[in-house]
Design a protein around this motif. Structure first.
Motif, PDB file in Angstrom:
ATOM      1  N   ARG A  69       0.835  -1.212   0.000  1.00  0.00           N
ATOM      2  CA  ARG A  69       0.000   0.000   0.000  1.00  0.00           C
ATOM      3  C   ARG A  69       0.861   1.249   0.000  1.00  0.00           C
ATOM      4  N   ARG A  70       1.966   1.220   0.751  1.00  0.00           N
ATOM      5  CA  ARG A  70       2.861   2.373   0.769  1.00  0.00           C
ATOM      6  C   ARG A  70       3.494   2.596  -0.594  1.00  0.00           C
ATOM      7  N   SER A 113       0.868   4.089  -2.888  1.00  0.00           N
ATOM      8  CA  SER A 113       0.652   5.500  -2.542  1.00  0.00           C
ATOM      9  C   SER A 113       1.785   6.376  -3.060  1.00  0.00           C
ATOM     10  N   LEU A 127       1.481   9.309  -5.832  1.00  0.00           N
ATOM     11  CA  LEU A 127       1.964  10.660  -5.548  1.00  0.00           C
ATOM     12  C   LEU A 127       2.875  11.161  -6.659  1.00  0.00           C
TER      13      LEU A 127
END
Length: 297
Positions: free
Chosen positions: A27-28, A31, A35
């Motif tokens: 998930r990081r 993300s 971004l």
């Protein structure tokens, strides 16, 4: 001694729970990638605006230099001085406000009235009229430009605010857009008002319009921006430089041989962009508030 001996065991048992799970690590990563994509997209969208801003402050020699540079080496305000000396730019800005603002005001009034009739009233020919309005959206704008100009010319409205505003006082898209929004409002409000003795105009002004603020603001922003940025319409219906708009006035900067002073052009474009940015910032908060309170009035 017992507490001291037990503490390493507790720490060792908690160590596995502090490890980052594969799902959380994934998930990081997603993300971070999102971004980067958003940042790159924002930069790509902002690049034309940055070019306009930086070019507007460049001296003539630096504008024509090769290879070109993005950030000016020497900042100057000469381009902004020239735009007001070479063109009646203050008058052009005022004309743009009158043209875009007038069209927006009339369009919101007439489009909302027509949309209310099509959405909330049952009368013979309702569906046929709606089909005709939707079908008119398929007609190219260029196909009706000459007949409209002939009509405006016969009325003596060339080089006048009436000739600029009147033919655009209503819009088929605006009528269809507001009609679809009015259909989403519960009819129980109308029926309750009719039982209390309210007429159609009272229902329209006191019930429908207050609950349609989000749609009206959206349509108003689109209408104002489209007419502010329009080039062909004011270029055709105005032959006097004093009656032109910002977009049509900037075309007068083209010199002999098609030479365009890029710095002056960018300075005029930047000045023309500022009212739209200010308008959006002023309406944005009101728009969000109206969406949040829609249906509660």
């Amino acid at each position: 001694m017992t507490a001291l001996a037990a503490s390493p065991a507790v720490t060792a048992s908690e160590a596995p729970s502090r490890r980052v799970s594969p799902q959380r690590r994934r998930r990081r990563l997603v993300s971070a990638l999102l971004l980067v994509v958003v940042a790159a997209s924002t930069l790509a969208l902002m690049l034309p605006i940055l070019i306009i801003v930086f070019t507007a402050f460049k001296p003539v020699a630096e504008v024509n230099a090769y290879p070109p540079t993005l950030v000016p080496g020497a900042w100057t305000l000469d381009n902004f001085t020239r735009i007001f000396t070479e063109l009646p730019f203050a008058r052009l800005i005022a004309n743009s406000f009158v043209f875009a603002g007038g069209v927006t005001a009339f369009a919101l009034v007439f489009d909302s009235l027509a949309a209310y009739a099509l959405a909330r009233l049952d009368f013979r020919g309702n569906k046929i009229l709606l089909i005709a309005i939707i079908a008119s959206l398929m007609i190219p704008f260029q196909a009706t430009l000459i007949p409209i100009y002939q009509l405006v010319s016969d009325l003596g409205w060339v080089n006048s605010y009436a000739g600029l505003i009147a033919p655009r006082a209503a819009d088929a898209f605006g009528i269809f857009f507001l009609r679809q929004f009015f259909l989403s409002l519960p009819r129980d409000l109308d029926n309750a008002a009719r039982i209390d003795g309210a007429g159609e105009l009272r229902i329209f002004g006191s019930i429908v319009l207050p609950n349609a603020v989000p749609a009206l603001l959206t349509l108003g922003i689109f209408t104002f921006v489209n007419n502010w940025n329009d080039l062909l319409w004011p270029l055709v219906f105005t032959t006097d430089a004093e009656m032109g708009t910002v977009t049509s006035g900037l075309t007068l900067l083209t010199g002999p041989g098609g030479i365009i002073p890029q710095g002056v052009m960018m300075a005029g474009s930047l000045i023309a962009l500022l009212p739209l940015a200010i308008l959006f910032l002023m309406i944005q908060r009101r728009f969000v508030e109206s969406v949040g309170t829609s249906g509660l009035k």
